[in-house]
Design an enzyme around this catalytic site. Structure first.
Site, short mmCIF file in Angstrom:
data_model
loop_
_atom_site.label_atom_id
_atom_site.label_comp_id
_atom_site.label_asym_id
_atom_site.label_seq_id
_atom_site.Cartn_x
_atom_site.Cartn_y
_atom_site.Cartn_z
N LYS A 86 -5.42 -5.58 -4.01
CA LYS A 86 -4.80 -5.35 -5.34
C LYS A 86 -5.68 -5.92 -6.46
O LYS A 86 -5.29 -6.83 -7.20
CB LYS A 86 -3.39 -5.93 -5.42
CG LYS A 86 -2.41 -5.24 -4.47
CD LYS A 86 -0.98 -5.63 -4.75
CE LYS A 86 0.00 -4.99 -3.79
NZ LYS A 86 -0.02 -5.56 -2.43
O1 S5P Z 1 4.88 -2.29 -4.10
C1 S5P Z 1 4.40 -2.76 -3.08
C2 S5P Z 1 3.06 -2.59 -2.75
C3 S5P Z 1 2.58 -3.11 -1.58
S1 S5P Z 1 0.97 -2.75 -1.14
N1 S5P Z 1 5.18 -3.43 -2.20
C4 S5P Z 1 4.72 -3.98 -1.04
O2 S5P Z 1 5.50 -4.56 -0.28
N2 S5P Z 1 3.38 -3.84 -0.74
C5 S5P Z 1 2.80 -4.50 0.46
O3 S5P Z 1 3.40 -3.93 1.63
C6 S5P Z 1 3.06 -6.00 0.55
O4 S5P Z 1 2.00 -6.72 -0.03
C7 S5P Z 1 3.16 -6.24 2.05
O5 S5P Z 1 1.88 -6.46 2.57
C8 S5P Z 1 3.69 -4.94 2.60
C9 S5P Z 1 5.18 -4.91 2.86
O6 S5P Z 1 5.52 -5.82 3.86
P1 S5P Z 1 6.99 -5.86 4.50
O7 S5P Z 1 6.92 -7.00 5.47
O8 S5P Z 1 7.95 -6.12 3.39
O9 S5P Z 1 7.22 -4.53 5.16
#
Ligand code: S5P
Length: 321
Positions: A149
């Site tokens: 990011k």
């Molecule tokens: O808007 C966003 C963008 C990203 S890249 N929301 C997110 O959650 N992410 C990423 O996706 C976040 O940094 C994490 O690595 C992943 C989601 O993880 P989870 O464990 O919540 O599925």
């Protein structure tokens, strides 16, 4: 007749005359019942679903046409992995030791097309990590996505991308970029480099209360069109299928929409993360889902990955292929 979007199912809403309507069945539900009863064929179900998905425009390209029209080599690689592995699952492996990382990666590798890293989360990082990651990625036909990011002025992001201890430009197939600083960030990242890395721009985030507006998303997409040599698509979250569709309809057809914040069991994490279901995401036009804790924090990551993969691919074949 009132056409009700699936995302309204089970909810009450007001029609234009101020009457409260309760959505019980959606057009998509009815189509699925008709197909189950063998009153329409699977092909007919898919054709009508696609037609509805794109706001009755019916003009969107199918997967093969999108792949054919796609000039960005990194994006093509991702399309090809999807086809070869019959998967649109990206694993976000946000664990903090190398051992945990590779143990889980090897368990789920046949189900995923790409692993998303936050390389700076690892507390025992050494350059050997990258050597090993590249080898496993090649062995299992997986692409590598560093979710850095980037969000600074061109000169700074260039150093962050190429230098430091991580040297991301040497190994990442994809990176994420915030467009807050304007187009200069893309010049900083991509001018005068031979990197093969391509970017996904943050167009809509899953964090509750985030400051991205519809107008901001539109501006991000407009910039991406001018830099399509280096941009593969967008990270886009929507709380509903409808929100995602609105975003998807603005995105150039050969670019991809990747959706984070997907979880089969949770609706949030108590720290602002919001989750949407697989079906809703894919029906909304998401090309691939990004799943983190839903897989790596499960008792059995391999069987969870298989479940996510099968559900997401089935939805993709039905609504988006
Ligand atoms: O808007 C966003 C963008 C990203 S890249 N929301 C997110 O959650 N992410 C990423 O996706 C976040 O940094 C994490 O690595 C992943 C989601 O993880 P989870 O464990 O919540 O599925």
């Amino acid at each position: 007749m009132v056409l009700i979007d699936r995302s309204y199912r089970g909810k009450e809403f007001l029609n234009e005359n101020g009457f409260t309507l309760h959505a019980i069945l959606t057009i998509s539900d009815i189509l699925e019942i008709l197909e189950e009863e063998k009153l329409i064929t699977k092909d007919q179900l898919n054709a009508v679903s696609r037609f509805l998905l794109y706001d009755v425009s019916g003009k969107r390209l199918n997967f093969e046409q999108r792949l054919k029209g796609c000039k960005n080599p990194a994006t093509r690689k991702l399309y090809e992995r999807m086809k070869e592995k019959q998967s649109n699952l990206i694993l976000s492996l946000d664990v903090d030791t190398e051992k945990e990382f590779f143990t889980i990666l090897e368990q789920v590798s046949t189900h995923i097309i790409m692993v998303k890293t936050h390389i700076d989360i690892l507390k025992d990082f050494t350059p050997d990590f990258i050597t090993k990651l590249l080898r496993i990625a090649a062995d299992y036909n997986i692409l590598i996505f560093e979710d850095r990011k980037f969000a600074d002025i061109g000169s700074t992001v260039r150093k962050q991308f190429q230098g430091g201890i991580y040297k991301i430009s040497n190994w990442a197939d994809f990176i994420t970029v915030h467009m807050v600083p304007g187009p200069g960030i893309l010049n900083g990242l991509f001018d005068h480099t031979k990197t093969k890395t391509s970017a996904f721009l943050l167009a809509a985030m899953s964090a509750e209360g985030n400051l991205i507006t519809e107008n901001y998303s539109r501006r991000v997409i407009e910039i991406a069109k001018k830099y399509d040599k280096h941009i593969s698509g967008f990270i886009g979250f929507g709380k509903t299928e409808h929100d995602l569709k609105k975003l998807k309809n603005k995105i150039p057809e050969t670019m991809l929409l990747l959706t984070p914040g997907v979880n089969l069991e949770q609706t949030g994490d108590g720290m602002g993360q919001q989750y949407v279901g697989i079906e809703e995401a894919v029906r909304g036009g998401s090309d691939a889902i990004i799943v983190g804790r839903g897989i790596y924090a499960a008792d059995n990551p391999a069987s969870k990955a298989k479940e996510y993969k099968e559900k997401a691919w089935k939805a993709f074949v039905t609504y988006n292929l």
